[in-house]
Motif scaffolding. Structure first.
Motif, PDB file in Angstrom:
ATOM      1  N   VAL A   1       0.832  -1.199   0.000  1.00 55.14           N
ATOM      2  CA  VAL A   1       0.000   0.000   0.000  1.00 55.14           C
ATOM      3  C   VAL A   1       0.870   1.253   0.000  1.00 55.14           C
ATOM      4  N   GLU A   2       1.887   1.279   0.836  1.00 58.43           N
ATOM      5  CA  GLU A   2       2.770   2.450   0.908  1.00 58.43           C
ATOM      6  C   GLU A   2       3.489   2.670  -0.422  1.00 58.43           C
TER       7      GLU A   2
ATOM      8  N   CYS B   1       2.523   1.657  -3.432  1.00 58.49           N
ATOM      9  CA  CYS B   1       1.568   2.057  -4.474  1.00 58.49           C
ATOM     10  C   CYS B   1       1.139   3.505  -4.314  1.00 58.49           C
ATOM     11  N   ASN B   2       1.028   3.981  -3.082  1.00 58.04           N
ATOM     12  CA  ASN B   2       0.692   5.387  -2.878  1.00 58.04           C
ATOM     13  C   ASN B   2       1.794   6.296  -3.417  1.00 58.04           C
ATOM     14  N   ARG B   3       3.042   5.883  -3.267  1.00 55.65           N
ATOM     15  CA  ARG B   3       4.144   6.677  -3.806  1.00 55.65           C
ATOM     16  C   ARG B   3       4.152   6.668  -5.324  1.00 55.65           C
TER      17      ARG B   3
ATOM     18  N   THR C   1      -4.137   3.863  -7.878  1.00 54.87           N
ATOM     19  CA  THR C   1      -5.431   4.196  -7.271  1.00 54.87           C
ATOM     20  C   THR C   1      -6.116   2.987  -6.651  1.00 54.87           C
TER      21      THR C   1
ATOM     22  N   LEU D   1      -7.099   3.285  -2.982  1.00 54.37           N
ATOM     23  CA  LEU D   1      -6.082   4.191  -2.441  1.00 54.37           C
ATOM     24  C   LEU D   1      -6.505   5.643  -2.647  1.00 54.37           C
ATOM     25  N   PRO D   2      -6.026   6.542  -1.773  1.00 50.63           N
ATOM     26  CA  PRO D   2      -5.003   6.321  -0.752  1.00 50.63           C
ATOM     27  C   PRO D   2      -5.539   5.911   0.616  1.00 50.63           C
ATOM     28  N   GLU D   3      -6.836   6.082   0.875  1.00 53.87           N
ATOM     29  CA  GLU D   3      -7.340   5.882   2.239  1.00 53.87           C
ATOM     30  C   GLU D   3      -8.477   4.876   2.326  1.00 53.87           C
TER      31      GLU D   3
END
Length: 323
Positions: free
Chosen positions: A153-154, A156-158, A162, A182-184
């Motif tokens: 997850v971290e 992919c957020n960088r 989505t 993503l992100p939340e």
């Protein structure tokens, strides 16, 4: 009367027979009973067809009653769209405006999806992931390599992803699909079953074009169903390329979500042009297990909705559905 005489008498009779008249059940000879039942069934069918034909000629043929199914007799849901009043519809609109998928439907970003697996996936699981990569625009399929979900997850957020799709399996059999927005969040976990890839459907893998498909969402009639439908729709590009004639369908029936992938085909016939569907594959079935409000967290997560492992803990009857 002997068995042969009974059979001879039945075969010479042209009138419609009834079990109470002939007392078929009391006949000891199994072969005789079987012949009588076959003849009785045949004569009843002929009589029914003749009566239907007569009613049609007289213009008194009544429309047949709709068949009752579990789906048609489902229990009413307070969150169903057709049961909401004006205040309820206003709340639904607010939910859509404030949901995590509002930017997607406002076309503020293009979906970018990462597809990965559980550790050491089987060959069929990898083929299934690659087929999803070809179906979902702007998707990338990669092996997990024992990386924890939190780290994925971290990362992919960088990288600007989505959504994340994680295909899980047990004893080399696919049994789950996790969708992380993503992100939340939110995060949804589905039971995955009845998976058949294109090869098993005798379809050519090369037939899937690069055009963005049209997405069809059918029979999601509650607020929870609308959330799930939005999550599935947000995996695909909001602007389909209709010239590719591709369509993906998520059809909900009795809380089972059936996925199909087709291409429209136009054929010239004697009465003009005909339109048909050619299934490209893959096909699979999803059933929602739970929905978390944020990204996946196996310890401290808050569940927006979860179905219990015991049927009677949440499902009050066979006719209650949630999507």
């Amino acid at each position: 009367m002997s068995s042969d005489e009974e059979v001879r008498e039945v075969e010479e009779t042209n009138e419609v027979l009834f079990p109470e008249d002939r007392k078929i059940n009391k006949i000891k000879n199994k072969e005789v009973r079987s012949r009588l039942f076959v003849k009785l069934k045949r004569q009843k069918r002929k009589a029914k067809i003749a009566e239907k034909k007569k009613r049609k000629e007289e213009g008194t043929n009544k429309p047949s009653k709709p068949t009752k199914t579990i789906e048609s007799t489902r229990e009413e849901d307070d969150t169903a769209f057709d049961k909401l009043d004006e205040e309820g519809n206003l709340e639904v609109r607010k939910d859509l405006e404030n949901s995590e998928y509002a930017p997607y439907f406002a076309r503020q970003y293009e979906p970018k999806v990462l597809i990965t697996f559980s550790d050491n996936p089987a060959k069929k699981t990898m083929l299934f992931g690659r087929e999803l990569q070809r179906i979902i625009p702007n998707a990338l399929c990669r092996l997990r390599k024992r990386i924890p979900v939190k780290n994925i997850v971290e990362s992919c957020n960088r990288e600007g992803y989505t959504d994340i799709l994680i295909i899980n399996e047990n004893m080399k059999q696919m049994n789950g699909l996790m969708v992380i927005h993503l992100p939340e969040g939110p995060t949804a976990n589905f039971r995955l079953s009845s998976v058949r890839i294109s090869k098993e459907l005798r379809r050519k893998y090369q037939e899937i074009s690069a055009h963005r498909p049209e997405v069809i969402l059918n029979n999601f009639s509650t607020r929870l169903g609308n959330s799930v439908a939005s999550m599935l729709a947000a995996l695909f590009h909001y602007d389909p390329e209709f010239q590719g004639r591709r369509a993906v369908t998520f059809h909900n029936q009795r809380d089972y979500i059936f996925f199909r992938h087709h291409r429209y085909e136009f054929k010239k016939g004697e009465k003009g042009q005909k339109v048909g569907l050619r299934e490209l594959g893959p096909r699979f079935t999803l059933k929602l297990r739970w929905v978390q409000s944020g990204v996946f967290d196996g310890k401290t997560a808050e569940y927006d909705w979860i179905i219990s492992g015991r049927r009677h803990d949440l499902e009050t009857s066979r006719r209650r559905f949630f999507l």
